[in-house]
Design a protein around this motif. Structure first.
Motif, PDB file in Angstrom:
ATOM      1  N   PHE A  59      39.529  40.732 -51.933  1.00  0.00           N
ATOM      2  CA  PHE A  59      38.184  41.299 -51.853  1.00  0.00           C
ATOM      3  C   PHE A  59      38.181  42.313 -50.708  1.00  0.00           C
ATOM      4  CE2 PHE A  59      37.877  37.084 -53.588  1.00  0.00           C
ATOM      5  CZ  PHE A  59      36.860  37.113 -54.527  1.00  0.00           C
ATOM      6  N   GLU A  60      37.219  43.236 -50.759  1.00  0.00           N
ATOM      7  CA  GLU A  60      37.072  44.178 -49.651  1.00  0.00           C
ATOM      8  C   GLU A  60      35.631  44.655 -49.545  1.00  0.00           C
ATOM      9  OE1 GLU A  60      39.194  47.918 -50.068  1.00  0.00           O
ATOM     10  OE2 GLU A  60      39.289  47.665 -52.250  1.00  0.00           O
ATOM     11  N   TRP A  61      35.256  44.997 -48.298  1.00  0.00           N
ATOM     12  CA  TRP A  61      33.924  45.498 -47.984  1.00  0.00           C
ATOM     13  C   TRP A  61      34.035  46.626 -46.970  1.00  0.00           C
ATOM     14  CZ3 TRP A  61      35.180  40.419 -48.505  1.00  0.00           C
ATOM     15  CH2 TRP A  61      34.377  39.610 -49.329  1.00  0.00           C
ATOM     16  N   LYS A  62      33.091  47.551 -47.042  1.00  0.00           N
ATOM     17  CA  LYS A  62      32.860  48.493 -45.952  1.00  0.00           C
ATOM     18  C   LYS A  62      31.465  48.223 -45.398  1.00  0.00           C
ATOM     19  CE  LYS A  62      35.996  52.139 -47.476  1.00  0.00           C
ATOM     20  NZ  LYS A  62      36.138  53.546 -47.969  1.00  0.00           N
ATOM     21  N   THR A  63      31.368  48.196 -44.076  1.00  0.00           N
ATOM     22  CA  THR A  63      30.097  47.921 -43.430  1.00  0.00           C
ATOM     23  C   THR A  63      29.861  48.941 -42.331  1.00  0.00           C
ATOM     24  OG1 THR A  63      31.228  46.322 -41.998  1.00  0.00           O
ATOM     25  CG2 THR A  63      30.060  45.450 -43.918  1.00  0.00           C
ATOM     26  N   ALA A  64      28.593  49.290 -42.148  1.00  0.00           N
ATOM     27  CA  ALA A  64      28.225  50.317 -41.159  1.00  0.00           C
ATOM     28  C   ALA A  64      28.027  49.656 -39.797  1.00  0.00           C
ATOM     29  CB  ALA A  64      26.965  51.047 -41.605  1.00  0.00           C
ATOM     30  N   ASN A  65      29.137  49.244 -39.195  1.00  0.00           N
ATOM     31  CA  ASN A  65      29.052  48.528 -37.931  1.00  0.00           C
ATOM     32  C   ASN A  65      30.346  48.708 -37.166  1.00  0.00           C
ATOM     33  OD1 ASN A  65      28.108  46.723 -35.901  1.00  0.00           O
ATOM     34  ND2 ASN A  65      26.977  45.573 -37.447  1.00  0.00           N
ATOM     35  N   SER A  66      30.441  48.071 -35.997  1.00  0.00           N
ATOM     36  CA  SER A  66      31.646  48.150 -35.174  1.00  0.00           C
ATOM     37  C   SER A  66      32.362  46.808 -35.168  1.00  0.00           C
ATOM     38  CB  SER A  66      31.292  48.551 -33.741  1.00  0.00           C
ATOM     39  OG  SER A  66      30.552  47.523 -33.112  1.00  0.00           O
ATOM     40  N   MET A  67      33.626  46.833 -34.762  1.00  0.00           N
ATOM     41  CA  MET A  67      34.445  45.633 -34.844  1.00  0.00           C
ATOM     42  C   MET A  67      33.970  44.529 -33.916  1.00  0.00           C
ATOM     43  SD  MET A  67      38.553  45.267 -34.749  1.00  0.00           S
ATOM     44  CE  MET A  67      38.650  45.281 -36.537  1.00  0.00           C
ATOM     45  N   GLU A  68      33.580  44.850 -32.689  1.00  0.00           N
ATOM     46  CA  GLU A  68      33.169  43.798 -31.768  1.00  0.00           C
ATOM     47  C   GLU A  68      31.890  43.110 -32.238  1.00  0.00           C
ATOM     48  OE1 GLU A  68      32.111  42.906 -27.072  1.00  0.00           O
ATOM     49  OE2 GLU A  68      32.855  44.883 -27.640  1.00  0.00           O
ATOM     50  N   ASN A  69      30.963  43.869 -32.788  1.00  0.00           N
ATOM     51  CA  ASN A  69      29.742  43.255 -33.319  1.00  0.00           C
ATOM     52  C   ASN A  69      30.064  42.273 -34.433  1.00  0.00           C
ATOM     53  OD1 ASN A  69      28.396  44.887 -31.566  1.00  0.00           O
ATOM     54  ND2 ASN A  69      27.512  46.226 -33.111  1.00  0.00           N
ATOM     55  N   MET A  70      31.017  42.636 -35.283  1.00  0.00           N
ATOM     56  CA  MET A  70      31.398  41.738 -36.364  1.00  0.00           C
ATOM     57  C   MET A  70      32.164  40.531 -35.838  1.00  0.00           C
ATOM     58  SD  MET A  70      32.266  44.539 -39.314  1.00  0.00           S
ATOM     59  CE  MET A  70      32.594  43.300 -40.551  1.00  0.00           C
ATOM     60  N   SER A  71      32.870  40.714 -34.732  1.00  0.00           N
ATOM     61  CA  SER A  71      33.530  39.577 -34.092  1.00  0.00           C
ATOM     62  C   SER A  71      32.504  38.559 -33.601  1.00  0.00           C
ATOM     63  CB  SER A  71      34.392  40.067 -32.923  1.00  0.00           C
ATOM     64  OG  SER A  71      34.927  38.993 -32.193  1.00  0.00           O
ATOM     65  N   ASP A  72      31.394  39.051 -33.075  1.00  0.00           N
ATOM     66  CA  ASP A  72      30.327  38.138 -32.626  1.00  0.00           C
ATOM     67  C   ASP A  72      29.799  37.279 -33.766  1.00  0.00           C
ATOM     68  OD1 ASP A  72      30.356  38.861 -29.969  1.00  0.00           O
ATOM     69  OD2 ASP A  72      28.693  40.274 -30.119  1.00  0.00           O
ATOM     70  N   ASN A  73      29.830  37.813 -34.978  1.00  0.00           N
ATOM     71  CA  ASN A  73      29.294  37.079 -36.118  1.00  0.00           C
ATOM     72  C   ASN A  73      30.008  35.744 -36.324  1.00  0.00           C
ATOM     73  OD1 ASN A  73      27.473  37.217 -38.568  1.00  0.00           O
ATOM     74  ND2 ASN A  73      29.454  36.968 -39.584  1.00  0.00           N
ATOM     75  N   ALA A  74      31.302  35.715 -35.993  1.00  0.00           N
ATOM     76  CA  ALA A  74      32.076  34.496 -36.202  1.00  0.00           C
ATOM     77  C   ALA A  74      31.634  33.359 -35.292  1.00  0.00           C
ATOM     78  CB  ALA A  74      33.561  34.783 -35.992  1.00  0.00           C
ATOM     79  N   VAL A  75      31.099  33.693 -34.109  1.00  0.00           N
ATOM     80  CA  VAL A  75      30.663  32.639 -33.183  1.00  0.00           C
ATOM     81  C   VAL A  75      29.156  32.412 -33.249  1.00  0.00           C
ATOM     82  CG1 VAL A  75      32.598  33.112 -31.635  1.00  0.00           C
ATOM     83  CG2 VAL A  75      30.384  34.203 -31.187  1.00  0.00           C
ATOM     84  N   ASP A  76      28.490  33.118 -34.138  1.00  0.00           N
ATOM     85  CA  ASP A  76      27.039  33.005 -34.283  1.00  0.00           C
ATOM     86  C   ASP A  76      26.716  31.831 -35.208  1.00  0.00           C
ATOM     87  OD1 ASP A  76      24.341  33.310 -34.610  1.00  0.00           O
ATOM     88  OD2 ASP A  76      24.436  35.298 -35.537  1.00  0.00           O
TER      89      ASP A  76
END
Length: 378
Positions: free
Chosen positions: A192-209
């Motif tokens: 699977f694949e996605w493109k998202t309008a965001n930055s890598m560190e913000n998406m890293s935060d999602n994992a600990v949210d």
């Protein structure tokens, strides 16, 4: 078997689920690669101004045939990816140092070299020119490595990965590889694949949210997680209980991030599944994320086959919901947090080691052995 049989049954439709319904997406795979065109700029959204160092995915192995060259763009840079006749994947900057043609568009593979479509100059994976068909002499500068900037490349787990460092320092660690992938007892990768309008560190935060699982994904409760930050590795472990048509099942989810661009998740108990992830920034405000799944063939062909298929479908559905948030996200630094939020500050401190400008060096002394997570019996 419905998706909710492998996740805690939601008490109500979440806002992201309603938003997806309003979008009335007919082709979900196409939608996953579309991002808004009317967002404020990366500066207005306060997105990070730099790209982290590490290993990052530029394509799936299955997308690159022998003798094929393809254009990709990551880290704000156009790249040429090709596979030589020896089967090895190679990556250099796309633009020929001779006269600036994009070698990934109209160029071709000549043996193991990349041939420019403009004047047929031929380049190797070090970025050095090896042949000019119409000239007996190659300019000395063109003979040097990195005349066209070259990218250290590895092919692991069905991913073609490159090493990025803003100062072009050689790789500080190697990506982890998994014996499950390609093993005769495990399924071929489902990708699977996605493109998202965001930055890598913000998406890293999602994992600990941890709290977002209830309010974005609709779980009954906020799951209990254990967090470990160890060198360049972050480990998140959760013990879970889910309702299925066969009753309540207990399982474990163990998620590892190894550097900023490589990760994997091992699901056990409910359905034995390995998900390998690779992500990379295209621009400051544009990310490309890939998920690849493999499962024991005994799992997919056995009595829990429906559950195994539903687990993969559910994980993809949850990232679809995350994309709704990611595509319009504005970064606050620091965020306003409360009791019950995940360890955002610890994650930010861990992630900062991957920014060359931070003055920190990646903590390699504490890096654990990843082999225990990367074997068929692990």
């Amino acid at each position: 078997m419905s998706n909710t049989e492998i996740a805690e049954k939601p008490t109500e439709k979440t806002a992201t689920r309603q938003a997806l319904n309003k979008l009335n997406v007919e082709d979900i795979e196409a939608w996953r690669l579309i991002v808004p065109t009317d967002n404020p700029s990366a500066d207005e959204r306060n997105l990070q101004k730099q790209f982290p160092m590490g290993w990052f995915t530029v394509c799936y192995s299955s997308e690159l045939a022998i003798g094929e060259v393809k254009p990709v763009r990551y880290f704000g840079t156009d790249l040429a990816v090709w596979r030589g006749e020896d089967g090895t994947a190679r990556v250099i900057d796309a633009y020929c140092a001779h006269y600036g043609a994009n070698m990934a568009v109209g160029g071709k593979v000549h043996g193991n070299l990349l041939e420019c479509p403009f004047h047929a100059w031929r380049w190797d994976e070090t970025g050095a020119c090896k042949d000019i068909p119409y000239s007996r002499v190659i300019p000395p500068k063109a003979k040097r490595a990195d005349c066209v900037p070259a990218w250290s490349t590895r092919e692991v787990n069905g991913f073609v990965m490159v090493w990025h460092h803003p100062d072009r320092i050689a790789p500080l660690w190697e990506p982890a590889s998994f014996t499950q992938i390609g093993h005769e007892d495990w399924t071929d990768l489902q990708t699977f694949e996605w493109k998202t309008a965001n930055s890598m560190e913000n998406m890293s935060d999602n994992a600990v949210d941890v709290s977002h699982f209830k309010y974005v994904h609709g779980t009954l409760n906020v799951p209990d997680y254990e967090f470990e930050f160890d060198g360049i590795m972050r480990r998140i472990t959760a013990q879970i209980q889910v309702q299925t048509s066969k009753g309540e099942l207990k399982g474990q989810i163990e998620s590892i991030t190894y550097g900023p661009g490589q990760g994997w998740v091992r699901y056990s108990g409910i359905s034995d599944t390995l998900m390998v992830t690779g992500s990379a920034p295209i621009e400051r405000d544009l990310m490309h994320s890939r998920f690849a799944f493999t499962q024991p063939k005994t799992e997919i062909d056995g009595p829990r086959a429906g559950l195994a298929r539903a687990l993969i479908k559910e994980v993809a559905r949850q990232f679809d919901q995350d994309k709704v948030i990611f595509d319009r996200h504005h970064r606050f630094d620091p965020p306003l947090v409360c009791q019950g939020d995940g360890p955002f500050a610890r994650n930010s401190d861990w992630f900062s080691q991957f920014y060359a400008s931070s003055g920190k060096a990646p903590d390699m002394s504490a890096t654990p052995d990843v082999a225990q997570f990367a074997s068929v019996t692990g």
